[in-house]
Design a protein around this motif. Structure first.
Motif, mmCIF file in Angstrom:
data_model
loop_
_atom_site.group_PDB
_atom_site.id
_atom_site.type_symbol
_atom_site.label_atom_id
_atom_site.label_comp_id
_atom_site.label_asym_id
_atom_site.label_seq_id
_atom_site.Cartn_x
_atom_site.Cartn_y
_atom_site.Cartn_z
ATOM 1 N N ASN A 69 -22.346 -5.325 -6.634
ATOM 2 C CA ASN A 69 -23.037 -6.611 -6.714
ATOM 3 C C ASN A 69 -24.496 -6.494 -7.153
ATOM 4 O O ASN A 69 -25.193 -7.509 -7.202
ATOM 5 C CB ASN A 69 -22.983 -7.317 -5.355
ATOM 6 C CG ASN A 69 -21.584 -7.794 -5.020
ATOM 7 O OD1 ASN A 69 -20.796 -8.098 -5.914
ATOM 8 N ND2 ASN A 69 -21.271 -7.850 -3.738
ATOM 9 N N ARG A 73 -25.421 -10.531 -7.827
ATOM 10 C CA ARG A 73 -26.154 -11.453 -6.966
ATOM 11 C C ARG A 73 -27.387 -10.740 -6.406
ATOM 12 O O ARG A 73 -27.332 -9.542 -6.118
ATOM 13 C CB ARG A 73 -25.285 -11.954 -5.818
ATOM 14 C CG ARG A 73 -24.793 -10.871 -4.886
ATOM 15 C CD ARG A 73 -24.206 -11.480 -3.602
ATOM 16 N NE ARG A 73 -22.961 -12.159 -3.821
ATOM 17 C CZ ARG A 73 -21.762 -11.621 -3.564
ATOM 18 N NH1 ARG A 73 -21.700 -10.377 -3.093
ATOM 19 N NH2 ARG A 73 -20.668 -12.300 -3.760
ATOM 20 N N TYR A 75 -28.879 -11.252 -3.514
ATOM 21 C CA TYR A 75 -28.869 -11.024 -2.067
ATOM 22 C C TYR A 75 -27.493 -11.371 -1.517
ATOM 23 O O TYR A 75 -26.827 -12.308 -1.975
ATOM 24 C CB TYR A 75 -29.925 -11.890 -1.378
ATOM 25 C CG TYR A 75 -30.072 -11.601 0.107
ATOM 26 C CD1 TYR A 75 -30.736 -10.455 0.533
ATOM 27 C CD2 TYR A 75 -29.532 -12.464 1.057
ATOM 28 C CE1 TYR A 75 -30.861 -10.172 1.891
ATOM 29 C CE2 TYR A 75 -29.660 -12.192 2.421
ATOM 30 C CZ TYR A 75 -30.321 -11.042 2.826
ATOM 31 O OH TYR A 75 -30.432 -10.767 4.161
ATOM 32 N N TYR A 76 -27.058 -10.592 -0.529
ATOM 33 C CA TYR A 76 -25.751 -10.820 0.104
ATOM 34 C C TYR A 76 -25.927 -11.014 1.602
ATOM 35 O O TYR A 76 -26.645 -10.257 2.262
ATOM 36 C CB TYR A 76 -24.824 -9.631 -0.147
ATOM 37 C CG TYR A 76 -23.487 -9.745 0.556
ATOM 38 C CD1 TYR A 76 -22.479 -10.551 0.041
ATOM 39 C CD2 TYR A 76 -23.249 -9.062 1.746
ATOM 40 C CE1 TYR A 76 -21.256 -10.675 0.683
ATOM 41 C CE2 TYR A 76 -22.027 -9.180 2.404
ATOM 42 C CZ TYR A 76 -21.040 -9.986 1.862
ATOM 43 O OH TYR A 76 -19.828 -10.098 2.503
ATOM 44 N N ARG A 77 -25.243 -12.031 2.121
ATOM 45 C CA ARG A 77 -25.216 -12.230 3.573
ATOM 46 C C ARG A 77 -23.899 -12.908 3.942
ATOM 47 O O ARG A 77 -23.459 -13.856 3.280
ATOM 48 C CB ARG A 77 -26.392 -13.074 4.056
ATOM 49 C CG ARG A 77 -26.422 -13.218 5.590
ATOM 50 C CD ARG A 77 -27.623 -14.000 6.066
ATOM 51 N NE ARG A 77 -27.591 -14.191 7.516
ATOM 52 C CZ ARG A 77 -28.071 -13.336 8.406
ATOM 53 N NH1 ARG A 77 -28.632 -12.202 7.992
ATOM 54 N NH2 ARG A 77 -28.001 -13.590 9.709
ATOM 55 N N ASN A 78 -23.270 -12.437 5.031
ATOM 56 C CA ASN A 78 -22.026 -13.013 5.520
ATOM 57 C C ASN A 78 -22.078 -12.966 7.044
ATOM 58 O O ASN A 78 -21.883 -11.905 7.653
ATOM 59 C CB ASN A 78 -20.817 -12.236 4.996
ATOM 60 C CG ASN A 78 -19.496 -12.879 5.361
ATOM 61 O OD1 ASN A 78 -19.256 -13.243 6.506
ATOM 62 N ND2 ASN A 78 -18.622 -13.011 4.366
ATOM 63 N N TYR A 104 -19.680 -4.038 4.254
ATOM 64 C CA TYR A 104 -20.806 -4.973 4.198
ATOM 65 C C TYR A 104 -21.939 -4.425 3.331
ATOM 66 O O TYR A 104 -22.444 -5.124 2.437
ATOM 67 C CB TYR A 104 -21.320 -5.270 5.607
ATOM 68 C CG TYR A 104 -22.273 -6.448 5.639
ATOM 69 C CD1 TYR A 104 -21.804 -7.731 5.855
ATOM 70 C CD2 TYR A 104 -23.645 -6.269 5.439
ATOM 71 C CE1 TYR A 104 -22.671 -8.824 5.877
ATOM 72 C CE2 TYR A 104 -24.513 -7.334 5.453
ATOM 73 C CZ TYR A 104 -24.023 -8.610 5.665
ATOM 74 O OH TYR A 104 -24.876 -9.689 5.667
ATOM 75 N N SER A 107 -21.752 -4.401 -0.398
ATOM 76 C CA SER A 107 -21.837 -5.726 -1.023
ATOM 77 C C SER A 107 -23.277 -6.132 -1.293
ATOM 78 O O SER A 107 -23.524 -7.220 -1.821
ATOM 79 C CB SER A 107 -21.171 -6.775 -0.110
ATOM 80 O OG SER A 107 -19.809 -6.466 0.129
ATOM 81 N N ASN A 112 -31.387 -7.006 -0.798
ATOM 82 C CA ASN A 112 -31.026 -6.494 0.526
ATOM 83 C C ASN A 112 -31.778 -5.213 0.864
ATOM 84 O O ASN A 112 -32.052 -4.919 2.031
ATOM 85 C CB ASN A 112 -29.525 -6.216 0.596
ATOM 86 C CG ASN A 112 -28.691 -7.483 0.621
ATOM 87 O OD1 ASN A 112 -28.275 -7.975 -0.425
ATOM 88 N ND2 ASN A 112 -28.454 -8.028 1.808
#
Length: 697
Positions: A69, A73, A75-78, A104, A107, A112
């Motif tokens: 990624n 994208r 930034y990644y957050r889940n 995690y 990603s 990040n």
């Protein structure tokens, strides 16, 4: 143009070459491997990594972590995934916890890596991987933390150093090494030391700064570089556009029939009233990529342009590579991959990992350059990365970085192997290239024999000159064979401290000396199918020399002879009733001579022994004569002061076997022993005071 200059030079390296016909140790197969080495060869064990390192040499280590990624994208957050990870941690379900952490963090987008909470997840992944015994993934993740974490990373550093205690390169102190080289040159059959850093001369260099070079053309017979020498009057232009620095132009030198570089001339077809620099010429010599700064129509500070050769000497009007490559910021240092379908460059645009990052663009089938992508967190760091330089024959990317796990100063040169479009863990090319200052703006020829570089004559002097330098082994693009060994005393297992040198006898290539690790181990990365000379030397064992041929990865167990015990050599066996030295004795006597010459604070006692045959008084006399013969040889050959060697004879008064029953047991009693000791260590010896000068009390 914001140029980046080299402000420090090379460590001058003196290489000496010798050919020894008689090896002093035999190679033995290791019966057992250390537990750490066994673990190192194992995969990370995560099915989701989809990485099988067995297809490439173990020296080339592709990361198990992938970050698909990074250019998708920012930034990644889940939150749902984070809640699952927290629950698994509370329940101490460590295997599943690690797997979910892995999913995690892989990603992540670039942003990040700048958020403390997200980097803490990397710390947790490294920590649990170490706890579960996955050293490969743990070390890789700790390295990422060291490259990207903006806070206190001391815990990660401590864990990483613990995991790599017997793996990281332990380069020897070069000053100590030079001292050993100088002493060895006095006694061995060596060629004279040579200065290997060569100024390219007045035909190329000027009284102004010369830097930012590249080799180009079908036979790499053209040297293109950036220079401040133009001297043109640009005062009005300077005031309007670039008052600090507005006289940088591209110059070109061509190799003559005598393999020399001809007089450099301005690249008039490209140079303008704007700044031009950082040239890169394609293999066929028909396309030039370069930088032009603060020019009308440009997108940013400095942009990358290209021009095609039309006919023999005409060049097309330069064309800006456009928004897929250039940005509003500084874009520079263009270069092409081995297949010339990928463009690498450096940029300080926003959205990167650090101050400046390396980017890449892939050419489409129609010949258009695609949108530039960041090459990722294994190459780039929170610091600055510059000067990408893919080798023209080998899939290796060289680049400069201000922040590496192994670093010798400011910017250092690193290399990364390219395998299936992925970059291996970068390696510092070592102290023979990288010094205490900054190293960037460089080029390596197609045969990987020469490194072309810019350096100042005086540290801190902004006036740079172009130099050529034989490419050391660590910087070679094809040194993918691992040669390792362990030095111990054969009977006691004692581990020695010392310096290990490997010399390429085929091409006279430098290999940076390394210190023996605490466990007695050492390792080098060499080129396959070549002959090498191994030299191991230290303060408490006799020098070891061995010639060997590399055919694949190789490990040797090396028996060393300690100087802290009485020694006797099988070859030192006199004829009955004779005190005359025989030629076959000399090789082992040379070991003793070499040690005494290099270690001036040591002395030697030579004690002769005989068997019990014949008259006892005559045996004492004969044993003393034999010791005196050996002393005379050592003193004369090593040009030593006479009081450095003490000769004594005990006849048959101190036998190893008191009542020998056969000729072999008599032979064991008929020996010469050597005892080496420090000056300050007083030994009781049955010789007169006239024979020994102990110095002042």
């Amino acid at each position: 143009m914001r140029s980046i200059f080299t402000r420090s030079g090379f460590i001058l390296f003196i290489l000496i070459i010798a050919v020894f016909s008689n090896p002093t140790f035999s190679q033995k197969k290791r019966k057992k491997k250390k537990e750490a080495e066994k673990k190192e060869q194992q995969d990370s064990g995560l099915k989701i990594s989809e990485f099988e390192p067995t297809k490439i040499n173990k020296v080339v280590k592709l990361p198990g972590l992938k970050f698909p990624n990074i250019n998708v994208r920012p930034y990644y957050r889940n939150d749902q995934q984070l809640a699952l990870i927290a629950r698994l941690e509370r329940n101490k379900q460590w295997d599943e916890y690690r797997e979910q952490l892995y999913i995690y963090v892989t990603s992540f987008g670039i942003n990040n890596f700048m958020v403390k909470e997200d980097m803490d997840l990397l710390w947790r992944l490294a920590n649990v991987s170490e706890y579960l015994g996955d050293r490969v993934l743990a070390k890789e993740t700790y390295r990422l933390i060291l490259r990207h974490y903006r806070g206190d990373f001391s815990r990660a550093l401590k864990h990483y150093e613990s995991l790599t205690l017997f793996e990281k390169p332990l380069y020897a102190n070069l000053e100590d090494y030079y001292r050993l080289v100088d002493k060895r040159a006095l006694i061995d059959t060596l060629t004279p030391p040579e200065d290997v850093l060569v100024d390219m001369g007045d035909q190329v260099n000027s009284q102004f700064s010369d830097y930012g070079m590249t080799l180009g053309g079908e036979n790499q017979n053209r040297l293109l570089f950036t220079s401040n020498r133009s001297g043109r009057d640009t005062s009005a232009f300077n005031q309007q556009f670039n008052p600090k620095n507005a006289n940088e132009d591209i110059y070109i030198s061509e190799k003559t029939e005598f393999d020399m570089w001809g007089e450099a001339v301005a690249f008039e077809a490209i140079n303008s009233n704007y700044n031009e620099g950082s040239p890169y010429l394609s293999k066929d010599g028909k396309t030039l990529y370069f930088i032009r700064c603060m020019a009308p129509g440009g997108l940013g500070d400095c942009d990358i342009y290209y021009s095609n050769r039309v006919g023999d000497s005409t060049w097309s009007e330069p064309v800006n590579l456009g928004p897929n490559i250039n940005s509003y910021a500084w874009d520079s240092h263009p270069s092409l991959s081995m297949t010339e379908d990928t463009l690498f460059f450096a940029s300080d645009r926003k959205g990167g990992f650090g101050n400046s990052d390396i980017y890449m663009s892939i050419k489409s089938e129609k010949g258009a350059w695609g949108k530039a992508k960041n090459v990722g967190p294994f190459i780039n760091s929170r610091g600055s990365e510059l000067s990408p330089y893919p080798h023209v024959k080998f899939p290796v990317l060289y680049f400069s970085s201000s922040l590496g796990v192994v670093n010798f100063g400011g910017f250092d040169i690193y290399k990364s192997f390219i395998v299936d479009g992925r970059f291996s863990e970068p390696k510092n090319v070592g102290p023979l290239v990288n010094g205490g200052g900054d190293e960037y703006y460089f080029a390596i020829d197609a045969d990987a024999k020469q490194l072309y570089y810019a350096k100042s004559k005086v540290k801190g002097d902004p006036n740079l000159d172009l130099q050529s330098f034989p490419l050391p082994m660590e910087a070679k693009p094809n040194n993918t064979v691992r040669f390792s060994g362990r030095v111990t005393e054969q009977s006691t297992g004692e581990v020695f401290k010392g310096v290990v040198t490997v010399i390429d006898l085929s091409d006279r290539v430098e290999v940076a000396p390394k210190s023996i690790r605490e466990d007695g181990s050492f390792d080098f990365e060499l080129i396959n199918d070549k002959k090498y000379l191994l030299v191991i030397e230290g303060d408490n064992f006799f020098q070891i020399e061995e010639i060997f041929f590399v055919e694949g990865d190789k490990h040797v167990q090396i028996p060393a002879i300690s100087v802290n015990s009485s020694l006797s050599f099988a070859s030192i066996d006199f004829d009955p009733g004779s005190a005359k030295l025989k030629p076959e004795m000399e090789n082992n006597l040379h070991l003793v001579v070499d040690f005494l010459v290099k270690h001036t604070n040591y002395r030697l006692i030579v004690t002769g022994h005989t068997d019990a045959d014949g008259n006892s008084e005559a045996n004492v006399k004969l044993s003393k004569e034999r010791a005196e013969s050996i002393k005379e040889f050592i003193v004369n050959y090593g040009e030593l002061e006479s009081n450095r060697v003490i000769a004594d004879g005990k006849g048959d008064n101190d036998p190893i076997i008191v009542q020998p029953s056969n000729e072999e047991e008599k032979r064991l009693n008929r020996r010469v022993e050597f005892k080496i000791f420090l000056d300050e260590y007083r030994i009781s010896v049955p010789v007169s005071d006239d024979d020994v000068d102990w110095g002042e009390d």
